[in-house]
Design an enzyme around this catalytic site. Structure first.
Site, short mmCIF file in Angstrom:
data_model
loop_
_atom_site.label_atom_id
_atom_site.label_comp_id
_atom_site.label_asym_id
_atom_site.label_seq_id
_atom_site.Cartn_x
_atom_site.Cartn_y
_atom_site.Cartn_z
N LYS A 22 0.86 -1.18 0.00
CA LYS A 22 0.00 0.00 0.00
C LYS A 22 0.89 1.23 0.00
O LYS A 22 1.55 1.54 0.99
CB LYS A 22 -0.90 0.06 1.23
CG LYS A 22 -1.95 1.17 1.09
CD LYS A 22 -2.55 1.64 2.40
CE LYS A 22 -1.81 2.80 3.01
NZ LYS A 22 -1.82 4.02 2.20
N GLU A 55 10.60 1.33 10.01
CA GLU A 55 11.56 2.43 9.80
C GLU A 55 10.79 3.70 10.09
O GLU A 55 9.96 4.14 9.29
CB GLU A 55 12.06 2.43 8.35
CG GLU A 55 12.77 1.17 7.93
CD GLU A 55 14.14 1.02 8.58
OE1 GLU A 55 14.60 1.95 9.26
OE2 GLU A 55 14.74 -0.05 8.41
N CYS A 68 13.63 11.09 6.82
CA CYS A 68 13.67 10.65 8.21
C CYS A 68 15.10 10.71 8.76
O CYS A 68 15.30 10.66 9.96
CB CYS A 68 13.11 9.25 8.34
SG CYS A 68 13.82 8.11 7.16
N GLU A 124 10.34 16.17 14.83
CA GLU A 124 10.83 16.26 13.45
C GLU A 124 10.13 17.43 12.76
O GLU A 124 8.90 17.42 12.66
CB GLU A 124 10.42 14.99 12.70
CG GLU A 124 11.49 14.00 12.46
CD GLU A 124 10.99 12.84 11.60
OE1 GLU A 124 11.78 12.37 10.81
OE2 GLU A 124 9.83 12.41 11.75
P1 ADP Z 1 4.16 10.07 6.24
O1 ADP Z 1 3.07 11.08 6.34
O2 ADP Z 1 5.51 10.53 6.61
O3 ADP Z 1 4.13 9.28 4.95
P2 ADP Z 1 2.63 8.27 7.90
O4 ADP Z 1 3.18 7.43 8.98
O5 ADP Z 1 1.51 9.19 8.20
O6 ADP Z 1 3.91 9.03 7.38
O7 ADP Z 1 2.17 7.37 6.69
C1 ADP Z 1 3.01 6.41 6.10
C2 ADP Z 1 2.14 5.38 5.44
O8 ADP Z 1 1.32 4.74 6.41
C3 ADP Z 1 1.19 5.92 4.39
O9 ADP Z 1 1.12 4.97 3.33
C4 ADP Z 1 -0.12 6.00 5.14
O10 ADP Z 1 -1.24 5.92 4.28
C5 ADP Z 1 -0.04 4.78 6.03
N1 ADP Z 1 -0.85 4.86 7.24
C6 ADP Z 1 -1.10 5.95 7.99
N2 ADP Z 1 -1.89 5.64 9.03
C7 ADP Z 1 -2.13 4.31 8.97
C8 ADP Z 1 -2.88 3.37 9.78
N3 ADP Z 1 -3.52 3.75 10.88
N4 ADP Z 1 -2.92 2.08 9.37
C9 ADP Z 1 -2.26 1.68 8.26
N5 ADP Z 1 -1.55 2.51 7.48
C10 ADP Z 1 -1.47 3.81 7.81
#
Ligand code: ADP
Length: 489
Positions: free
Chosen positions: A182, A257, A291, A388
Site C-alpha cells: 500500500k 523504519e 527521516c 521532526e
Molecule cells: P508520512 O506522512 O511521513 O508518509 P505516515 O506514517 O503518516 O507518514 O504514513 C506512512 C504510510 O502509512 C502511508 O502509506 C499511510 O497511508 C499509512 N498509514 C497511515 N496511518 C495508517 C494506519 N492507521 N494504518 C495503516 N496505514 C497507515
C-alpha cells in the site's frame, strides 16, 4: 499536465492485483496532484478492504511457485527489474517529481538508488545459506535452513517512493516471499510504475501487488490479516506504533523504519567546508523531508559564528522553484500541512529566543513553498528540538564540550541517524561509539548505500533494510533434527 513520458504506459492509475490492472466499476478515484502547480497528474482507483483481501489471496496463491523457483531464476528477474528501471529512468524521474515535488536531479538519484536494491538483492537471493550443526548424539544429524517467511505486506511513505518500495520489495522477493504494497496516497504513481516494470521483468502474477487506498481500510487489512506473516512499514513513529499493536494480534514479524530527530555535531576542529556541505546535504535534501534529516545542529563555540554565517550564505543562495526547472534545488513541500508545521516550529522558536539568520517564512512563490531557513540560538525547550520538523528549517544550537554535545544529541526518544564533523581520529571513535543511533555519518551528510544496514535505535524502529541483514527480515529459520542414522556396519 505538463509531464510528457516517452513511454506513457508507465503512468498507471489502477489497482495491480494478481498481475491484472483493475478498475472495478463504480469504484471512486482520488486525485494525485503536483505539489509545484496543484495540477492533477492522475486519478487513481481508491482500493478498499476487499481489494486488500483479494491482493493477499493473490500473493498467497503465488507463493508456493515463487518460493520454489530456483534462487538463480528469482535473481535474474530482479536484475531485469533493475535494468528496466534504469532504462526508463527519465520517465520515472518525471513521474516522481510530478507527484512528489523534489528537484529532478534528486529524483534521478533516488531512482538509481532504488534500482540498486534489485541489483544487490538479486545477488543476495543466491546466498541464503543454512547451517550444518555439530551433533549431540551419534545417530543424529542437525541442520538449520532458512526459508521465506511467506506473504509480506508493505506500507510506504510519500517522501522516497522510488527508494522505499524497492528497499522492501527486493529483499522480500529475493527471499522467495510475495508482497502486497500500500503506497502513500500522495505518491502512488511511483509504486504503480514499479509494478508495471516488475511485470515486464517477468514477475509471475500475484508476486507483487499494489493497492493504493485509505490507511483505515487497506492499511488495516494488511496489518491484521492472518495470511500476512510479515509487515514492513516506513513512516511516522505514531503510525508505526499503531501498526505494531495491530500486527501483534497475529504475531507478525515487523520491520519499522520510523521517525528521527537527527543531530549534527560540528566540533571546533572540523573542516568548515565539509561541515557546511554535509549539513546542507542532510538538512535540505528533499526540502528537509527525510527521516534521516538533520533536525538539530549542534556547533561548538569556537567555530559557531563562522559556521552560522557560512551556512546562512549557502542556504540563502539556494534556488527555490518547480523541481523540473533547471538549477532548482529546493522544490515545494508535499502539502500545506507541511508548511504549517514549519511555520509553527519557527514561530515557537522565535518566541523562545531564537533568531532568524535567513528565510523564516513561506516563500514568495506561494503554494506549499517554504523559504530555506537558518535559525540561530536554538535551545532544547523549543518544539524544533523535540519534534521532526520535516521541512527546510535548520536550527543551530551552541555547545561547549564534547561530553555535553553527546549528551544533548542522545537526549531524544529517537535514534535513526546522527552526523558529526571533526578531524580528530580519537574523537571519531569516542563519539561514533557514544551516539545512540543506527546510522552515523562522520564528516558526511549522505550515508545511504544499498549494501549497508539502514535502521534506527529506540523509537526510530525495528529491523534493518539493505545490506547483508536486509534479507534476514524476510526469512524464517527452520531446524531439522534427523534421528536413527546407524553407524557404518
Ligand atoms: P508520512 O506522512 O511521513 O508518509 P505516515 O506514517 O503518516 O507518514 O504514513 C506512512 C504510510 O502509512 C502511508 O502509506 C499511510 O497511508 C499509512 N498509514 C497511515 N496511518 C495508517 C494506519 N492507521 N494504518 C495503516 N496505514 C497507515
Amino acid at each position: 499536465m505538463s509531464m510528457t513520458l516517452t513511454d506513457p504506459t508507465l503512468l498507471r492509475a489502477d489497482l495491480h492485483i494478481d498481475g491484472q490492472w483493475l478498475a472495478p466499476a463504480g469504484r471512486p478515484r482520488f486525485a494525485v496532484t503536483d505539489p509545484a502547480t496543484g495540477a492533477v497528474v492522475a486519478d487513481v482507483v481508491k482500493g478498499n478492504a476487499d481489494d486488500a483481501r483479494a491482493a493477499i489471496a493473490a500473493a498467497d496463491a503465488a507463493l508456493p511457485a515463487w518460493r520454489a523457483r530456483p534462487a538463480k531464476e528469482r535473481s535474474q528477474i530482479l536484475r531485469r527489474w533493475h535494468d528496466l528501471i534504469m532504462a526508463n529512468l527519465e520517465d520515472l524521474a518525471q513521474l516522481l517529481t510530478a507527484e512528489q515535488g523534489k528537484p529532478i536531479a534528486e529524483a534521478r538519484g533516488e531512482i538509481a538508488y532504488g534500482a540498486a536494491f534489485y541489483d544487490w538483492f538479486a545477488d543476495e537471493a543466491r546466498r541464503i545459506y543454512g547451517d550444518v550443526i555439530p551433533s549431540y548424539a551419534a545417530d543424529r544429524r542437525l541442520f538449520a535452513i532458512r526459508q521465506p517467511i511467506g506473504v509480506c505486506a508493505a506500507i510506504t511513505p510519500w517522501n522516497f517512493p522510488m527508494a522505499m518500495i524497492p528497499r522492501k520489495a527486493a529483499p522480500a522477493l529475493a527471499a522467495g516471499c510475495t508482497m502486497v504494497l500500500k503506497p502513500a496516497s500522495a505518491t502512488p504513481l511511483s509504486a504503480l510504475a514499479l509494478a508495471e516494470l516488475g511485470a515486464r521483468a517477468g514477475l509471475p502474477a500475484g508476486v507483487f501487488n499494489v493497492v493504493p487506498g485509505g490507511a483505515a481500510e487497506v492499511g488495516d487489512v494488511l496489518a491484521t490479516h492472518p495470511t500476512v506473516r510479515k509487515l514492513t512499514f516506513t513512516g511516522s513513529t505514531e503510525v508505526g506504533r499503531t501498526l505494531m499493536a495491530r500486527a501483534s494480534a497475529t504475531i507478525k514479524k515487523v520491520s519499522l523504519e520510523l521517525g528521527g530527530n537527527a543531530p549534527v555535531i560540528v566540533f571546533d576542529d572540523a573542516d568548515l567546508d565539509a561541515a557546511i556541505a554535509g549539513t546542507i546535504a542532510t538538512k535540505f535534501r528533499n526540502m528537509g523531508q527525510t527521516c534521516v534529516c538533520a533536525n538539530r545542529i549542534y556547533v561548538q563555540a569556537g567555530i559557531h559564528d563562522r559556521f552560522v554565517a557560512a551556512l546562512a550564505a549557502a542556504v540563502a543562495a539556494m534556488k527555490v522553484g518547480n523541481g523540473v526547472d533547471d538549477g532548482v534545488n529546493q522544490g515545494p513541500l508535499i502539502d500545506m500541512a507541511a508548511v504549517e508545521k514549519c511555520e509553527a516550529h519557527v514561530s515557537d522558536a522565535l518566541a523562545k529566543g531564537a533568531r532568524i539568520v535567513t528565510g523564516g517564512a513561506r516563500h514568495a512563490l506561494g503554494g506549499s513553498y517554504f523559504a530555506p531557513t537558518v535559525l540561530a540560538d536554538a535551545t532544547e525547550d523549543m518544539l524544533i528540538a523535540a519534534e521532526e520538523t520535516f521541512g527546510p528549517v535548520a536550527p543551530v544550537f551552541k555547545f561547549a564540550t564534547e561530553a555535553e554535545a553527546v549528551e544533548r544529541a542522545n537526549a531524544t526518544e529517537y535514534g535513526l541517524a546522527a552526523y558529526f564533523f571533526t578531524t580528530d581520529a580519537a574523537r571519531i571513535w569516542r563519539v561514533g561509539e557514544a551516539l545512540e543511533y543506527g546510522i552515523i555519518g562522520i564528516n558526511t551528510g549522505a550515508t545511504s548505500y544499498e549494501g549497508a544496514p539502514f535502521g534506527g535505535w529506540k523509537e526510530s524502529g525495528i529491523g534493518r533494510e539493505g545490506g547483508r541483514t536486509g534479507i534476514e527480515e524476510f526469512l524464517e529459520t527452520k531446524y531439522l533434527c534427523m534421528a536413527g542414522i546407524a553407524p557404518l556396519a
